[in-house]
Enzyme design. Sequence first.
Site, PDB file in Angstrom:
ATOM      1  N   GLU A 191      23.219  34.985 -75.460  1.00  0.00           N
ATOM      2  CA  GLU A 191      23.495  33.541 -75.526  1.00  0.00           C
ATOM      3  C   GLU A 191      24.828  33.329 -76.216  1.00  0.00           C
ATOM      4  OE1 GLU A 191      20.605  30.980 -77.393  1.00  0.00           O
ATOM      5  OE2 GLU A 191      18.935  31.829 -76.263  1.00  0.00           O
ATOM      6  N   GLU A 223      15.266  35.377 -80.463  1.00  0.00           N
ATOM      7  CA  GLU A 223      15.675  34.923 -81.793  1.00  0.00           C
ATOM      8  C   GLU A 223      14.605  34.991 -82.863  1.00  0.00           C
ATOM      9  OE1 GLU A 223      17.642  31.112 -81.545  1.00  0.00           O
ATOM     10  OE2 GLU A 223      19.370  31.982 -80.526  1.00  0.00           O
TER      11      GLU A 223
HETATM   12  C1  BGC Z   1      17.575  27.561 -78.102  1.00  0.00           C
HETATM   13  C2  BGC Z   1      18.070  26.262 -77.550  1.00  0.00           C
HETATM   14  C3  BGC Z   1      19.348  25.863 -78.202  1.00  0.00           C
HETATM   15  C4  BGC Z   1      20.340  26.984 -78.154  1.00  0.00           C
HETATM   16  C5  BGC Z   1      21.554  26.625 -78.935  1.00  0.00           C
HETATM   17  C6  BGC Z   1      18.631  28.572 -77.952  1.00  0.00           C
HETATM   18  O1  BGC Z   1      18.163  29.802 -78.405  1.00  0.00           O
HETATM   19  O2  BGC Z   1      16.446  27.957 -77.401  1.00  0.00           O
HETATM   20  O3  BGC Z   1      17.085  25.285 -77.736  1.00  0.00           O
HETATM   21  O4  BGC Z   1      19.897  24.782 -77.516  1.00  0.00           O
HETATM   22  O5  BGC Z   1      19.776  28.165 -78.685  1.00  0.00           O
HETATM   23  O6  BGC Z   1      21.181  26.254 -80.240  1.00  0.00           O
END
Ligand code: BGC
Length: 347
Positions: A287, A172
């Site tokens: 993710e 990210e």
């Molecule tokens: C972060 C987490 C977070 C998730 C959702 C991830 O990239 O590392 O800390 O909970 O995104 O926001």
Amino acid sequence: MKRALFILTGFIALCIGAMFVADGIPPLGGRSAASPVAAAADLPQSPIRRCMNMGGALEAPTEGAWGYTIQQADFRRLKQAGFDTVRVPIRFSVHTAPQPPYAIDRAFLARIDQVVDAALTEGLQIIIDVHHYEALMRHPDQHEARLEAIWSQLSYHYAKAPPQLIFELLNEPNDRMTVARTDALNARLLQIVRQHNPQRWVIVGSAGWGSLDALMDSHPPQDPGIIMTFHYYAPFEFTHQGADWVGEDLPLGVTWGDSDGYRAIARHMDEVKQWAAVRKLPLFLGEFGVINKADHRSRALWTEAVRLQAERNNMGWCYWDYATAFHAYDQNQQRWLPDMRKALTGR
Ligand code: BGC
């Protein structure tokens, strides 16, 4: 900040999508009018199909500080449930010396070795990613050389590791890591990795907190062994309701599941798939997930909808996360949340 970007990129994507759909033309992300839509049907196969993010362990300041420590039994459970890959977010930046040659702490690297071995022993592929490198996002001039040194050490250290170990260059990118800056850094990092790992799969993303819009603006390195990644948390007000780390209180009680919601997911996945397919790049939804504070039925519906759209488009996916705030597995009760397991695996 993450939220504001999600809203903006989501809004732009919706407008572009709406424009093209209204014309009866499939959305291309508005990037290249010359892109051959017909040739975009097939996405190259990603080596990753079903993956779980082992969030909250090694990207915490120290493992366990956020209530979760990775166990080999977790990997066994995931394999049995039908997962083929785990993604392990790692905060290398706090375990690396601040001065050149920026040595990674030996004991920390030994713990990563253990985790890698445990996953491989259970027959899983494992992704290690550089997570939460926040100082790099704010001060790239001061930190890019350090990240290059981190990858140089990892590349050497894992040169002989089996191909089931997969590298992900940077989680990210955001703030001052713009799309152009991330493109340039990715190219340099990949060159460093390739010195000792000419064949290994390497996951590459773009800026905007891994948004699909940033990905579609990016210029990935030319390399037959890369997989492009993006993250998906739209609508953010739903997936992050009550999250205490987004900088403002997003109210609880937001549900999900109407037909517009389903259509939005389908449109976004199609858009990014078209982008990747014309470039013959495998895609990995690295993710996606919903906080455990959300209404459980909505949560399972959204998770299943995103998962099915990813599979329909031949993308690998990775749920965020296994055992912490977005968990699908309940550590206290030592059992899967049945609706989440079903949403993710179909059984
Ligand atoms: C972060 C987490 C977070 C998730 C959702 C991830 O990239 O590392 O800390 O909970 O995104 O926001």
